[in-house]
Design an enzyme around this catalytic site. Structure first.
Site, short mmCIF file in Angstrom:
data_model
loop_
_atom_site.label_atom_id
_atom_site.label_comp_id
_atom_site.label_asym_id
_atom_site.label_seq_id
_atom_site.Cartn_x
_atom_site.Cartn_y
_atom_site.Cartn_z
N LYS A 137 0.91 130.78 -1.74
CA LYS A 137 1.27 130.99 -3.14
C LYS A 137 0.04 131.07 -4.05
CE LYS A 137 5.86 128.80 -2.75
NZ LYS A 137 6.77 127.78 -3.33
N TYR A 186 13.94 134.94 -4.30
CA TYR A 186 14.48 133.64 -4.73
C TYR A 186 15.89 133.81 -5.30
CZ TYR A 186 9.91 131.49 -3.95
OH TYR A 186 8.75 131.00 -3.38
N GLU A 230 13.17 138.23 5.43
CA GLU A 230 11.96 138.06 4.61
C GLU A 230 10.77 138.85 5.17
OE1 GLU A 230 12.96 133.81 2.49
OE2 GLU A 230 11.45 133.81 4.07
P1 IDP Z 1 11.40 125.70 0.02
O1 IDP Z 1 10.23 126.45 -0.59
O2 IDP Z 1 10.97 124.37 0.57
O3 IDP Z 1 12.19 126.53 1.00
P2 IDP Z 1 13.54 126.18 -1.92
O4 IDP Z 1 14.64 125.23 -2.26
O5 IDP Z 1 13.88 127.42 -1.16
O6 IDP Z 1 12.40 125.32 -1.18
O7 IDP Z 1 12.84 126.56 -3.29
C1 IDP Z 1 11.92 127.61 -3.35
C2 IDP Z 1 10.78 127.24 -4.27
O8 IDP Z 1 11.29 127.03 -5.60
C3 IDP Z 1 10.10 125.92 -3.92
O9 IDP Z 1 9.13 126.04 -2.90
C4 IDP Z 1 9.50 125.53 -5.24
O10 IDP Z 1 8.31 126.30 -5.50
C5 IDP Z 1 10.57 125.99 -6.23
N1 IDP Z 1 11.48 124.88 -6.54
C6 IDP Z 1 12.53 124.45 -5.78
N2 IDP Z 1 13.16 123.40 -6.37
C7 IDP Z 1 12.47 123.18 -7.51
C8 IDP Z 1 12.63 122.21 -8.58
O11 IDP Z 1 13.53 121.35 -8.57
N3 IDP Z 1 11.74 122.27 -9.60
C9 IDP Z 1 10.75 123.21 -9.66
N4 IDP Z 1 10.56 124.14 -8.68
C10 IDP Z 1 11.41 124.12 -7.63
#
Ligand code: IDP
Ligand code: MG
Length: 152
Positions: free
Chosen positions: A10, A50, A127
């Site tokens: 990222k 996303y 993806e």
């Molecule tokens: P992951 O990256 O571990 O698979 P996901 O739930 O798919 O997690 O979420 C994608 C991305 O969105 C996360 O890596 C993070 O950057 C962001 N994200 C997820 N939940 C939150 C949150 O509660 N607050 C802020 N950013 C979040």
């Protein structure tokens, strides 16, 4: 054995000079890099990638962050690549991620957690296709005899 998964290193990792350190962890584990590219995500690509989060209150910040600077997309290949890669990456909330994981070692934040990794085999296929054209992925030989026993 030929399982593949997608990593996105990222913008925060690129800005902080962590690309090499992060990639080396997957190489040292024994995974093969099947493809690698730098790109800057568009808002449309962010919304597609996303899609499960677009309705969340943090989505606008996530989109702004992910599209603000270049990222490095990587396809990793090897035994149980999807599951093992998620273990190496660590949990989403990097503040709670164990030491030894990428997120645990390099971040203390949920929103700036340095790396994305596909969360299932099905997601990984979608993806990889989202970020790479077939001719951008390479099928070359590593001598697996140094990584696994032949019956694994
Ligand atoms: P992951 O990256 O571990 O698979 P996901 O739930 O798919 O997690 O979420 C994608 C991305 O969105 C996360 O890596 C993070 O950057 C962001 N994200 C997820 N939940 C939150 C949150 O509660 N607050 C802020 N950013 C979040
Ligand atoms: Mg996810």
């Amino acid at each position: 054995m030929k399982e593949r998964t997608l990593l996105l290193i990222k913008p925060d990792a690129l800005q902080r000079g962590l690309v090499g350190d992060i990639l080396s962890r997957f190489e040292h584990k024994g995974f093969k890099i099947a493809g690698v590219k730098m790109l800057q995500m568009s808002k449309e690509l962010s919304k597609e990638h996303y899609a499960h989060l677009v309705s969340k209150p943090f989505y606008p910040d996530l989109e702004k962050f992910m599209t603000s600077q270049p990222i490095v997309a990587v396809v990793i290949e090897g035994k149980e690549a999807v599951e093992v890669t998620r273990l190496i990456v660590g949990p989403t909330n990097a503040s709670k991620a164990p030491g030894g994981t990428v997120r645990g070692d390099f971040s203390n934040s949920t929103s700036r957690n340095v790396i994305h990794a596909s969360d299932s085999k099905e997601t990984a296929e979608k993806e990889i296709h989202r970020f790479f054209k077939p001719h951008e992925l390479f099928d070359y030989k590593l001598n697996d005899a140094f990584l696994y026993a032949s019956d694994e």
